[in-house]
Design an enzyme around this catalytic site. Sequence first.
Site, PDB file in Angstrom:
ATOM      1  N   TYR A  58     119.137   3.837   8.581  1.00  0.00           N
ATOM      2  CA  TYR A  58     119.801   3.151   7.522  1.00  0.00           C
ATOM      3  C   TYR A  58     120.956   4.019   6.977  1.00  0.00           C
ATOM      4  O   TYR A  58     120.955   5.222   6.731  1.00  0.00           O
ATOM      5  CB  TYR A  58     118.705   3.358   6.401  1.00  0.00           C
ATOM      6  CG  TYR A  58     119.238   2.877   5.047  1.00  0.00           C
ATOM      7  CD1 TYR A  58     119.561   1.408   4.817  1.00  0.00           C
ATOM      8  CD2 TYR A  58     119.276   3.817   3.963  1.00  0.00           C
ATOM      9  CE1 TYR A  58     119.956   1.184   3.470  1.00  0.00           C
ATOM     10  CE2 TYR A  58     120.156   3.439   2.831  1.00  0.00           C
ATOM     11  CZ  TYR A  58     120.226   2.200   2.537  1.00  0.00           C
ATOM     12  OH  TYR A  58     120.890   1.569   1.259  1.00  0.00           O
ATOM     13  N   HIS A  88     131.523   0.568  -4.390  1.00  0.00           N
ATOM     14  CA  HIS A  88     130.627   0.947  -5.594  1.00  0.00           C
ATOM     15  C   HIS A  88     131.329   1.634  -6.700  1.00  0.00           C
ATOM     16  O   HIS A  88     130.756   1.968  -7.614  1.00  0.00           O
ATOM     17  CB  HIS A  88     129.623   1.893  -4.710  1.00  0.00           C
ATOM     18  CG  HIS A  88     128.517   1.278  -4.102  1.00  0.00           C
ATOM     19  ND1 HIS A  88     128.640   0.544  -2.987  1.00  0.00           N
ATOM     20  CD2 HIS A  88     127.127   1.171  -4.063  1.00  0.00           C
ATOM     21  CE1 HIS A  88     127.637   0.018  -2.373  1.00  0.00           C
ATOM     22  NE2 HIS A  88     126.680   0.256  -3.256  1.00  0.00           N
ATOM     23  N   ASN A 198     124.503   8.939  -2.904  1.00  0.00           N
ATOM     24  CA  ASN A 198     122.807   8.813  -3.095  1.00  0.00           C
ATOM     25  C   ASN A 198     122.354  10.167  -3.740  1.00  0.00           C
ATOM     26  O   ASN A 198     122.216  11.104  -2.962  1.00  0.00           O
ATOM     27  CB  ASN A 198     122.256   8.679  -1.904  1.00  0.00           C
ATOM     28  CG  ASN A 198     121.921   7.053  -1.736  1.00  0.00           C
ATOM     29  OD1 ASN A 198     121.171   6.779  -0.809  1.00  0.00           O
ATOM     30  ND2 ASN A 198     122.418   6.313  -2.627  1.00  0.00           N
ATOM     31  N   TYR A 282     107.170  20.079 -46.950  1.00  0.00           N
ATOM     32  CA  TYR A 282     107.115  20.397 -45.496  1.00  0.00           C
ATOM     33  C   TYR A 282     108.224  20.716 -44.845  1.00  0.00           C
ATOM     34  O   TYR A 282     108.587  21.585 -43.890  1.00  0.00           O
ATOM     35  CB  TYR A 282     106.822  18.967 -44.724  1.00  0.00           C
ATOM     36  CG  TYR A 282     105.309  18.819 -44.956  1.00  0.00           C
ATOM     37  CD1 TYR A 282     104.261  19.723 -45.819  1.00  0.00           C
ATOM     38  CD2 TYR A 282     104.661  17.712 -44.519  1.00  0.00           C
ATOM     39  CE1 TYR A 282     102.910  19.323 -45.833  1.00  0.00           C
ATOM     40  CE2 TYR A 282     103.235  17.379 -44.505  1.00  0.00           C
ATOM     41  CZ  TYR A 282     102.301  18.103 -45.330  1.00  0.00           C
ATOM     42  OH  TYR A 282     101.082  17.828 -45.275  1.00  0.00           O
ATOM     43  N   ARG A 285     108.367  24.567 -45.434  1.00  0.00           N
ATOM     44  CA  ARG A 285     107.365  25.352 -44.884  1.00  0.00           C
ATOM     45  C   ARG A 285     106.942  25.083 -43.446  1.00  0.00           C
ATOM     46  O   ARG A 285     106.374  25.721 -42.614  1.00  0.00           O
ATOM     47  CB  ARG A 285     106.197  25.605 -45.642  1.00  0.00           C
ATOM     48  CG  ARG A 285     105.363  24.064 -45.820  1.00  0.00           C
ATOM     49  CD  ARG A 285     104.032  24.482 -46.772  1.00  0.00           C
ATOM     50  NE  ARG A 285     103.715  23.378 -47.369  1.00  0.00           N
ATOM     51  CZ  ARG A 285     102.597  22.787 -47.277  1.00  0.00           C
ATOM     52  NH1 ARG A 285     101.607  23.162 -46.573  1.00  0.00           N
ATOM     53  NH2 ARG A 285     102.380  21.611 -48.010  1.00  0.00           N
ATOM     54  N   PHE A 330     116.283   9.809  -4.797  1.00  0.00           N
ATOM     55  CA  PHE A 330     117.473   9.727  -5.629  1.00  0.00           C
ATOM     56  C   PHE A 330     117.145   9.142  -6.707  1.00  0.00           C
ATOM     57  O   PHE A 330     117.923   9.018  -7.756  1.00  0.00           O
ATOM     58  CB  PHE A 330     118.540   8.867  -4.809  1.00  0.00           C
ATOM     59  CG  PHE A 330     117.645   7.480  -4.175  1.00  0.00           C
ATOM     60  CD1 PHE A 330     116.962   6.754  -5.007  1.00  0.00           C
ATOM     61  CD2 PHE A 330     117.899   7.375  -2.647  1.00  0.00           C
ATOM     62  CE1 PHE A 330     116.240   5.502  -4.406  1.00  0.00           C
ATOM     63  CE2 PHE A 330     117.150   6.245  -2.292  1.00  0.00           C
ATOM     64  CZ  PHE A 330     116.408   5.353  -2.900  1.00  0.00           C
ATOM     65  N   GLU A 415     116.046  -2.832  -5.496  1.00  0.00           N
ATOM     66  CA  GLU A 415     116.046  -1.708  -6.436  1.00  0.00           C
ATOM     67  C   GLU A 415     115.298  -2.387  -7.710  1.00  0.00           C
ATOM     68  O   GLU A 415     115.877  -2.587  -8.706  1.00  0.00           O
ATOM     69  CB  GLU A 415     117.386  -1.220  -6.825  1.00  0.00           C
ATOM     70  CG  GLU A 415     117.986  -0.701  -5.496  1.00  0.00           C
ATOM     71  CD  GLU A 415     119.340  -0.719  -5.898  1.00  0.00           C
ATOM     72  OE1 GLU A 415     120.209  -1.101  -6.638  1.00  0.00           O
ATOM     73  OE2 GLU A 415     120.169  -0.324  -4.814  1.00  0.00           O
TER      74      GLU A 415
END
Length: 512
Positions: A58, A88, A198, A282, A285, A330, A415
């Site tokens: 791959y 990409h 990746n 609050y 303190r 990844f 994905e």
Amino acid sequence: MRTIGLDGESLGFADLRALSRDFLQREVRLRIKPAALRRVSRSRQIVDRAIREGRTIYGINTGFGLLADTRIEPRRLEELQERLLLSHSAGMGLPIRETGVMIALRANALLLGYSGVTPGLVRRLVELYNRGVIPVILEQGSVGASGDLAPLAQLGAAMLGQGEAFVGTKKMSASAALRKAGLPPYRFRPKEALSLINGTPFTAALLARVLADAEDLLKLADVAGAMSLEALKGSLKPFDPRFHRHRPHPGQLASAHNVRALLIRSEVLESHRQCQKVQDAYSLRCIPQVHGAARDAWTYARDILVREANSVTDNPLVFENGDILSGGNFHGQSLAQAADFLTASLVSLANISERRIDRMTNPELSELPAFLVKDNGLNSGFMMVQVAAAALTAECRADAAPASVHSIPTGASKEDHVPMAPIAARKCRRVLDTVRKVIGLELLCAAQGLDFLRPLKPGKGVRAAHARLRREIAFLESDRFLRPDLEKITSVSSRLPEEILASVEKAIGPLF
């Protein structure tokens, strides 16, 4: 000049902090440790052998994602890598300033020797950093699933001479930047572009900057809280170490210690030691409990980041026995959740700070003049400062919803679960910058409140903070144009908050 040695295993948070603050590439240089480069060479030999043997692997001789079953002929394997980078490079939005950290993180991960790249790729990344070539990386477009694909592809494209890059502060074409630095366009070998993109260094770089800045902000929040405590004539009793010893969260212990140290030798506290008030609100303190919880979230996120910085996060991985296996290192879920957790904790800092601002400006909640100004009515004083703090805090709350739960399938559902890690980190960065403004407004109000208690002197640390602030911003005698004052204490580019913290630590020693 600081030199950071890269070997894939030993980047610490101090290194990441230095890289985060070196975005103009002037004070840090990178060095590759020779033993790590030898690991890279051995890993590459396994990839080259697999290609010669004609194995189907791959991303080396196949398409990507849903196209993983498409075999690519040997003569086009380098073309495959180049096309991967160009296709990409789909980033959008504004350029980031964390590109240098991203480059260093990517080089470091590749040096672990499980990515199958050549030593030349790692050397080129280090050369880019050291020669000050900073590709323009746009911040939007990544979901952090198969790594930070779009941002890292923009890095790879710049290495090819495509896109734009900074050299120093000057932006130019990437090809011109490479020529200026004396670097030829890089030739990506089989698997190298995939190994580059990746991974999680884009998200990690964003988170590194947040953590580096938040480290000081956590201390500054304690300074602001201590100043407000004195301005409001609060009690030091809730900070007694005996309380915190029996609920020993590290952040709570540290914050309580800081407030006690800041209030050493306080005449203000001594002046009302015998008052009849039983308890403070609050927001006073519970400073150690709220600030401390944010500190513990910071520590958690820091540990995740350092672990990630020294991990292999690409795919497939190359092992010493010759196996080349695909997996999911990844995937940025751990970084996404750490960023979301830190974001929520930072919002709590804004929440409690804004409440202290309200108590100082509201005459029904303190002994101070309404809106911290004389002749109120004619003067509005800090009325709108509290409104601004409320508005900023509301923005933080809107950003508090976690990004890491909003998975949207991508890549034709190959994905089908994505972490939205870059979105979580960007949101955390945005919240940090806004919280810093709220804390700045609290410092401004607290300094004004302390001036009304003169001639009583505040604690030694608070006194140092007050003095440094007053060197830049004068007491508000009557209404004036406030924006210059607000810019000095809240602007992201202002160094006044850092200088206030430095003055405090010079006076009383380092804060935790």
